[in-house]
Write an enzyme that holds these catalytic residues in place. Structure first.
Site, mmCIF file in Angstrom:
data_model
loop_
_atom_site.group_PDB
_atom_site.id
_atom_site.type_symbol
_atom_site.label_atom_id
_atom_site.label_comp_id
_atom_site.label_asym_id
_atom_site.label_seq_id
_atom_site.Cartn_x
_atom_site.Cartn_y
_atom_site.Cartn_z
ATOM 1 C CG HIS A 100 25.655 48.123 14.875
ATOM 2 N ND1 HIS A 100 24.630 49.035 14.969
ATOM 3 C CD2 HIS A 100 26.790 48.863 14.878
ATOM 4 C CE1 HIS A 100 25.128 50.264 15.026
ATOM 5 N NE2 HIS A 100 26.429 50.183 14.983
ATOM 6 C CG ASP A 123 21.005 50.997 15.479
ATOM 7 O OD1 ASP A 123 19.982 50.468 15.022
ATOM 8 O OD2 ASP A 123 22.001 50.337 15.841
ATOM 9 C CG HIS A 125 17.573 47.919 17.029
ATOM 10 N ND1 HIS A 125 17.802 47.922 15.660
ATOM 11 C CD2 HIS A 125 16.445 47.195 17.229
ATOM 12 C CE1 HIS A 125 16.838 47.222 15.064
ATOM 13 N NE2 HIS A 125 16.013 46.777 15.987
ATOM 14 C CG ASP A 127 22.799 48.011 18.639
ATOM 15 O OD1 ASP A 127 21.799 47.272 18.617
ATOM 16 O OD2 ASP A 127 23.321 48.460 17.603
ATOM 17 C CG HIS A 140 23.102 42.085 15.913
ATOM 18 N ND1 HIS A 140 22.404 42.293 14.739
ATOM 19 C CD2 HIS A 140 22.205 41.510 16.751
ATOM 20 C CE1 HIS A 140 21.160 41.863 14.863
ATOM 21 N NE2 HIS A 140 21.006 41.388 16.063
ATOM 22 C CG ASP A 227 21.929 49.170 12.111
ATOM 23 O OD1 ASP A 227 21.386 48.905 11.014
ATOM 24 O OD2 ASP A 227 21.972 48.365 13.061
ATOM 25 C CG ASP A 229 18.473 48.689 12.045
ATOM 26 O OD1 ASP A 229 18.663 49.769 12.637
ATOM 27 O OD2 ASP A 229 18.745 47.595 12.573
ATOM 28 C CD GLU A 272 23.146 44.580 11.593
ATOM 29 O OE1 GLU A 272 22.643 43.742 10.808
ATOM 30 O OE2 GLU A 272 23.522 44.283 12.752
#
Length: 300
Positions: A100, A123, A125, A127, A140, A227, A229, A272
């Site tokens: 990412h 996402d 996360h 980030d 990332h 992303d 994830d 990702e």
């Protein structure tokens, strides 16, 4: 949505984290049939191939403790140029990752074409880490902070300007793993976040309705940074930092379908995908399916 001409840019970079394999993400996505799946929605599709990354050794910057700082900055500057050229030529830029950290380059290339670029950060996360708050030094985990002008100058000043985006123009969707420094920054900057708690309580349809209305009010273009994830690892196992309890496959398709109907998305990246950790290219295939929904594929 500008959908006449699509420019695909591969960014096979794994320098922003420690787990090898995500550099093969663009190849896995192409193998999953991206060109054939998206062909009905564009007059032209131009695959520019991959930006050359190489196989450098991991270098930790002694001052900042960031991993591969100079190389991540250098490669993201190259990506920013490619994306900038695509937008200037009237092509919709679609970037395939890669970890990412590549969002640093994508957003740097896109944002100069908009006064108020909006960003949907799909996402698990946030980030939003910096060298000071990151537990790992992995870049990332920092691209959204960098795009807001927060972080190391070698990253924030890519493209020759900073910040690229404003915190009030960002919506994070699917968050369920936030570091303490990220939580503080979200509150300080007033960033709009729909965690899994909100998605569970409100439903994805309501989350997307609110997101679209919110960004339509204040932006002149919207970048989607997705992303894989963000989805639950039971459905997308081929990611480097899986977090259980994520967004479902069907909820994600609904989100993409609603974004297509809204016509607000002007650039996108899917990141990702790690085929080494995947099951029969399942995650890359889901990525391609989500792209198809984003660009207009319907069940009927």
């Amino acid at each position: 949505m500008m959908k006449k001409k699509l420019s695909i840019i591969g960014m096979p970079m794994d320098l922003g984290q420690m787990r090898r394999g995500v550099d093969m993400g663009p190849s896995a996505i192409r193998y999953a049939g991206i060109n054939e799946r998206l062909k009905p929605f564009f007059d032209e599709i131009h695959d520019l191939g991959d930006i050359a990354i190489g196989r450098p050794e991991v270098i930790v910057d002694q001052e900042s403790k960031l991993r591969n700082l100079d190389l991540v900055a250098e490669k993201n500057a190259l990506l920013a140029e490619k994306v900038d050229e695509a937008v200037q030529a009237g092509w919709f830029p679609l970037v395939l990752g890669g970890d990412h950290s590549i969002a640093i380059g994508t957003i740097a290339g896109v944002a100069k074409h908009y006064k108020n670029l909006g960003v949907i950060w799909y996402d698990a996360h946030g980030d939003l880490n910096t060298a000071e708050t990151s537990p790992s030094g992995n870049i990332h985990g920092m691209p959204l902070a960098v795009s807001l002008g927060i972080g190391h100058s070698k990253l924030t000043e890519i493209g020759g300007y900073t910040p690229k985006i404003k915190p009030e123009n960002v919506v994070i969707i699917g968050a369920r793993s936030l570091d303490e420094g990220e939580r503080i920054l979200i509150k300080e900057k007033g960033i709009k976040v729909y965690t899994m708690h909100e998605i569970d309580r409100m439903g994805m349809a309501k989350v997307m309705e609110e997101t679209i209305a919110y960004l339509k009010e204040r932006t002149d273009g919207v970048h989607l940074s997705l992303d894989l994830d963000g989805l639950d690892p039971s459905e997308c196992p081929g990611v480097g930092t899986p977090v259980i309890g994520g967004i479902s496959f069907r909820e994600s398709h609904l989100a993409m379908e609603m974004l297509e109907e809204s016509k607000i998305i002007t650039s996108a990246e899917f990141v990702e995908v790690n085929p080494i950790l995947d099951e029969k290219n399942k995650t890359a295939s889901i990525a391609v399916g989500l792209m198809a929904s984003l660009f207009g594929e319907k069940l009927l």
